[in-house]
Design a protein around this motif. Sequence first.
Motif, PDB file in Angstrom:
ATOM      1  N   LEU A  13       0.827  -1.209   0.000  1.00  0.00           N
ATOM      2  CA  LEU A  13       0.000   0.000   0.000  1.00  0.00           C
ATOM      3  C   LEU A  13       0.862   1.259   0.000  1.00  0.00           C
ATOM      4  CD1 LEU A  13      -2.854  -1.007   2.467  1.00  0.00           C
ATOM      5  CD2 LEU A  13      -2.951  -0.866  -0.014  1.00  0.00           C
ATOM      6  N   LEU A  15       3.842   1.616  -1.345  1.00  0.00           N
ATOM      7  CA  LEU A  15       4.430   1.793  -2.671  1.00  0.00           C
ATOM      8  C   LEU A  15       3.401   2.309  -3.676  1.00  0.00           C
ATOM      9  CD1 LEU A  15       7.306   1.183  -3.569  1.00  0.00           C
ATOM     10  CD2 LEU A  15       6.493  -0.965  -4.528  1.00  0.00           C
ATOM     11  N   PHE A  16       2.188   1.770  -3.620  1.00  0.00           N
ATOM     12  CA  PHE A  16       1.213   2.093  -4.663  1.00  0.00           C
ATOM     13  C   PHE A  16       0.197   3.151  -4.256  1.00  0.00           C
ATOM     14  CE2 PHE A  16       2.798  -1.793  -6.555  1.00  0.00           C
ATOM     15  CZ  PHE A  16       2.805  -1.462  -7.883  1.00  0.00           C
ATOM     16  N   LEU A  17       0.044   3.417  -2.947  1.00  0.00           N
ATOM     17  CA  LEU A  17      -0.981   4.395  -2.526  1.00  0.00           C
ATOM     18  C   LEU A  17      -0.407   5.595  -1.795  1.00  0.00           C
ATOM     19  CD1 LEU A  17      -4.118   2.609  -1.044  1.00  0.00           C
ATOM     20  CD2 LEU A  17      -3.924   3.937  -3.134  1.00  0.00           C
ATOM     21  N   PHE A  18       0.271   5.336  -0.666  1.00  0.00           N
ATOM     22  CA  PHE A  18       0.637   6.441   0.214  1.00  0.00           C
ATOM     23  C   PHE A  18       1.691   7.336  -0.421  1.00  0.00           C
ATOM     24  CE2 PHE A  18      -0.303   3.011   3.565  1.00  0.00           C
ATOM     25  CZ  PHE A  18      -1.660   3.194   3.384  1.00  0.00           C
ATOM     26  N   VAL A  19       2.729   6.705  -1.005  1.00  0.00           N
ATOM     27  CA  VAL A  19       3.791   7.517  -1.594  1.00  0.00           C
ATOM     28  C   VAL A  19       3.258   8.376  -2.757  1.00  0.00           C
ATOM     29  CG1 VAL A  19       6.016   7.457  -2.763  1.00  0.00           C
ATOM     30  CG2 VAL A  19       5.618   5.971  -0.810  1.00  0.00           C
ATOM     31  N   PRO A  20       2.456   7.812  -3.686  1.00  0.00           N
ATOM     32  CA  PRO A  20       1.900   8.685  -4.738  1.00  0.00           C
ATOM     33  C   PRO A  20       1.099   9.855  -4.170  1.00  0.00           C
ATOM     34  CG  PRO A  20       1.578   6.394  -5.342  1.00  0.00           C
ATOM     35  CD  PRO A  20       2.147   6.400  -3.965  1.00  0.00           C
ATOM     36  N   LEU A  21       0.317   9.605  -3.126  1.00  0.00           N
ATOM     37  CA  LEU A  21      -0.493  10.675  -2.537  1.00  0.00           C
ATOM     38  C   LEU A  21       0.394  11.769  -1.949  1.00  0.00           C
ATOM     39  CD1 LEU A  21      -3.293  11.702  -1.708  1.00  0.00           C
ATOM     40  CD2 LEU A  21      -3.048  10.413   0.404  1.00  0.00           C
ATOM     41  N   ILE A  22       1.392  11.338  -1.177  1.00  0.00           N
ATOM     42  CA  ILE A  22       2.284  12.319  -0.543  1.00  0.00           C
ATOM     43  C   ILE A  22       3.060  13.093  -1.608  1.00  0.00           C
ATOM     44  CG2 ILE A  22       4.338  12.547   0.919  1.00  0.00           C
ATOM     45  CD1 ILE A  22       3.218   9.992   2.405  1.00  0.00           C
ATOM     46  N   SER A  23       3.458  12.393  -2.664  1.00  0.00           N
ATOM     47  CA  SER A  23       4.290  13.046  -3.675  1.00  0.00           C
ATOM     48  C   SER A  23       3.546  14.186  -4.366  1.00  0.00           C
ATOM     49  CB  SER A  23       4.779  12.019  -4.703  1.00  0.00           C
ATOM     50  OG  SER A  23       3.767  11.733  -5.635  1.00  0.00           O
TER      51      SER A  23
END
Lengths: 272, 277
Positions: A13, A15-23
């Motif tokens: 999650l 790798l695919f969810l939290f990091v994209p959101l934060i980025s």
Amino acid sequence: MRWALIGLALSFLTLFLFVPLISVFYEALKKGIDVYVAAITDPDAVSAIQLTLTAAAIAVPLNLIFGIAAAWAIAKFEFRGKNLLITLIDLPFSVSPVVSGLIYVLIFGLQGWLGPWLAEQDIKIIFAVPGIVLATIFVTVPFIARELIPLMQAQGTEEEEAAVVLGANGWQTFFHVTLPNVRWGLLYGVILCNARAMGEFGAVSVVSGHIRGSTNTLPLHVEILYNEYNFAAAFAVASLLALLALVTLALKTVVESKNKGNKEYTDEYTGT
Amino acid sequence: MHTFKQHSVLPGFNLALGFTLLYLSLIVLIPLSAAFIRTASLTWAEFWDVVTTPRVLASYRLTFGASFAAALVNAVFGLLVAWVLVRYRFPGKKLVDALVDLPFALPTAVAGIALTALYAGNGWIGQFFEPLGIKIAFTPLGVFVALTFIGLPFVVRTVQPVLEDIEAELEEAAATLGANRLQTFSRIIFPTLFPALITGFALAFARAIGEYGSVIFIAGNMPMISEITPLLIITKLEQYDYTGATALAVVMLIISFVMLLIINLLQWWSRRRRASA
């Protein structure tokens, strides 16, 4: 074993969810708050915000009326072909957004069925605001109906029948008996419908013509800025949409906790 | 039952159903039929030629291959995430549960640019793969990453309620009868979950096939290599090849209808299995 599974699930999650959101927020603010403010107060961005709000303000109420009518017919009555009707309501979910836009071009575009007649009357639908509104309505048709149908089915018809027997008319029955019972589900449907209406990209992209300051919605504005390598501005505008998504999820969580008592309802939800 | 509708004391049926059918026809059914009518002007051979050129075939391979791979990854990890969310307690669980739906709520264009920035050679995640010679953004692998993101909630949200319903007694009985944990999972839990798992997989796959917004940023969009079918429709439209674009749209629509049918059958099967369990 337990912590290994939790760790693996959370890594996925992350790798695919939290990091994209934060980025999204990181990239938006990387060049400083001034660049951020300038990007979202740019006249083109402001007009994109206005168009996005306009499209949602038309699409959501229309689909709300549709959802209520469809749910009343399907949940409160027994008739033939009901399952087919439910499938037809779901149809826009399974159509590719690009195809959703294309079909309106085939009808209202210059080469389309009504194109020549519309050109004579000097009415523009494709590459203009009406086309954007139509495409937005199409992709959000199922949201409210889908939330209401299982909920109203689970509640049965006894309460409404009692109201009618006691002398209430149809509208009174709906507003005083049915609506209070389904209000959280209704709100939830409206929230999801609104999020999709404001965020739709593919369908709107086909019918918009990408005219800056006139037929550009927020997601399309993100694309234009990105393709101009204006990354900080693209992410700044994108962060507004990401905030909308977070607000949607927060409201969803609140509504779900209000609905906790109704198990059948939450079970029906598969999230399409 | 010989009549169209069963008798009811409730009013409003004609108005509600009439409005529903009118609205659905104007917004959805008539516009969709336009695609089929337009394509009917082609002969079968012409249609076949348009939808089987090498560039189009390459786009099918990418669209279906990447969608299948992404749905498969989501089936495995979606099951894992659902399991962890239902069975274990850990700090931040509520937040994680709420954020699983992010791909539903986040506009696809935002997902597209965020994933592209992350998985590019100099991005937060891409930089770890670059030295290994693995490029993710602007390759078919990037398409797979975007489609995995888009399909993530489907399996979690179909499996989760079924997992919550499985009674602890069943597992306790299996354990009492001497089954180890792996046996309990593979003989008791997995067969019960299977219909929901397959349904979630099909939903994720169907969604991925039509996806456009998140993919076009990360794909690089090179003809024959990283060009998805929906993008090819747009390309044809931009060249004013309306007939070609529509023929491809009809292929995609037929695939959507077949997927919709399969998903309905799977959901029906899943409900029956749960009702009898």
